[in-house]
Design a protein around this motif. Sequence first.
Motif, PDB file in Angstrom:
ATOM      1  N   ARG A  24      23.371   3.109   5.776  1.00 43.99           N
ATOM      2  CA  ARG A  24      22.343   4.138   5.956  1.00 43.99           C
ATOM      3  C   ARG A  24      20.965   3.608   5.592  1.00 43.99           C
ATOM      4  N   LEU A  25      20.884   2.776   4.553  1.00 46.37           N
ATOM      5  CA  LEU A  25      19.596   2.186   4.185  1.00 46.37           C
ATOM      6  C   LEU A  25      19.074   1.252   5.272  1.00 46.37           C
ATOM      7  N   ILE A  26      19.966   0.496   5.885  1.00 46.74           N
ATOM      8  CA  ILE A  26      19.563  -0.417   6.955  1.00 46.74           C
ATOM      9  C   ILE A  26      19.055   0.366   8.157  1.00 46.74           C
ATOM     10  N   ILE A  27      19.785   1.415   8.545  1.00 48.34           N
ATOM     11  CA  ILE A  27      19.365   2.238   9.681  1.00 48.34           C
ATOM     12  C   ILE A  27      18.019   2.894   9.390  1.00 48.34           C
ATOM     13  N   LYS A  28      17.846   3.403   8.175  1.00 50.98           N
ATOM     14  CA  LYS A  28      16.573   4.012   7.791  1.00 50.98           C
ATOM     15  C   LYS A  28      15.446   2.984   7.875  1.00 50.98           C
ATOM     16  N   PHE A  29      15.701   1.761   7.411  1.00 52.32           N
ATOM     17  CA  PHE A  29      14.717   0.682   7.464  1.00 52.32           C
ATOM     18  C   PHE A  29      14.313   0.390   8.906  1.00 52.32           C
ATOM     19  N   LEU A  30      15.293   0.300   9.809  1.00 53.91           N
ATOM     20  CA  LEU A  30      15.009  -0.009  11.213  1.00 53.91           C
ATOM     21  C   LEU A  30      14.250   1.126  11.892  1.00 53.91           C
ATOM     22  N   ALA A  35       9.251   3.300  14.054  1.00 56.90           N
ATOM     23  CA  ALA A  35       8.253   4.372  14.079  1.00 56.90           C
ATOM     24  C   ALA A  35       6.844   3.809  13.854  1.00 56.90           C
ATOM     25  N   TYR A  36       6.712   2.828  12.958  1.00 61.19           N
ATOM     26  CA  TYR A  36       5.406   2.190  12.770  1.00 61.19           C
ATOM     27  C   TYR A  36       4.928   1.554  14.075  1.00 61.19           C
ATOM     28  N   GLY A  37       5.824   0.860  14.746  1.00 61.77           N
ATOM     29  CA  GLY A  37       5.473   0.252  16.029  1.00 61.77           C
ATOM     30  C   GLY A  37       5.155   1.295  17.082  1.00 61.77           C
ATOM     31  N   GLY A  38       5.898   2.409  17.067  1.00 61.63           N
ATOM     32  CA  GLY A  38       5.627   3.486  18.016  1.00 61.63           C
ATOM     33  C   GLY A  38       4.264   4.105  17.792  1.00 61.63           C
ATOM     34  N   PHE A  39       3.873   4.254  16.553  1.00 63.93           N
ATOM     35  CA  PHE A  39       2.545   4.778  16.243  1.00 63.93           C
ATOM     36  C   PHE A  39       1.472   3.803  16.732  1.00 63.93           C
ATOM     37  N   PHE A  78       5.814   1.422  23.759  1.00 65.64           N
ATOM     38  CA  PHE A  78       6.680   1.779  22.633  1.00 65.64           C
ATOM     39  C   PHE A  78       7.793   0.749  22.454  1.00 65.64           C
ATOM     40  N   ILE A  79       8.430   0.343  23.536  1.00 65.22           N
ATOM     41  CA  ILE A  79       9.499  -0.663  23.450  1.00 65.22           C
ATOM     42  C   ILE A  79       8.946  -1.974  22.888  1.00 65.22           C
ATOM     43  N   THR A  80       7.791  -2.392  23.388  1.00 66.50           N
ATOM     44  CA  THR A  80       7.198  -3.659  22.949  1.00 66.50           C
ATOM     45  C   THR A  80       6.766  -3.607  21.490  1.00 66.50           C
ATOM     46  N   PHE A  81       5.946  -2.616  21.154  1.00 69.26           N
ATOM     47  CA  PHE A  81       5.428  -2.540  19.788  1.00 69.26           C
ATOM     48  C   PHE A  81       6.539  -2.207  18.794  1.00 69.26           C
ATOM     49  N   GLY A  82       7.473  -1.339  19.180  1.00 65.60           N
ATOM     50  CA  GLY A  82       8.589  -1.011  18.295  1.00 65.60           C
ATOM     51  C   GLY A  82       9.467  -2.216  18.015  1.00 65.60           C
TER      52      GLY A  82
END
Length: 113
Positions: A24-30, A35-39, A78-82
């Motif tokens: 769960r921590l790994i999934i949360k990290f990813l 989300a940072y990349g999406g922003f 989004f795909i690229t930056f994410g």
Amino acid sequence: MTSSDDRNSPQDDPRNSKAAREGRLIIKFLIEHTAYGGFGALVFGCLVLFFDVGGIYSLAMASRDAPIFIFLLFFGLFITFGGISMGMGIMGLGSFSDDDRYRDERTRQRDDD
């Protein structure tokens, strides 16, 4: 009655195991890094359209398929930056061991024996 209570204790639940918590921590990290990349993609895409870089906004608005064009632009961004953000996060995890002076747990465990 007590045997069923013992089997359903929170400690024995596979969803509460150490591996599940780490997963769960790994999934949360990813998700967080994506989300940072999406922003970043959202900001970059809005700036490209606002400043009409290369006439992209003018060309899109002249077309009858402008919503599809805008969607495809932001989807690609989004795909690229994410992906870049997620990759940077993953590669940054190992940066602490790049220092030659770093002694990891295996070395400490060998010294204790």
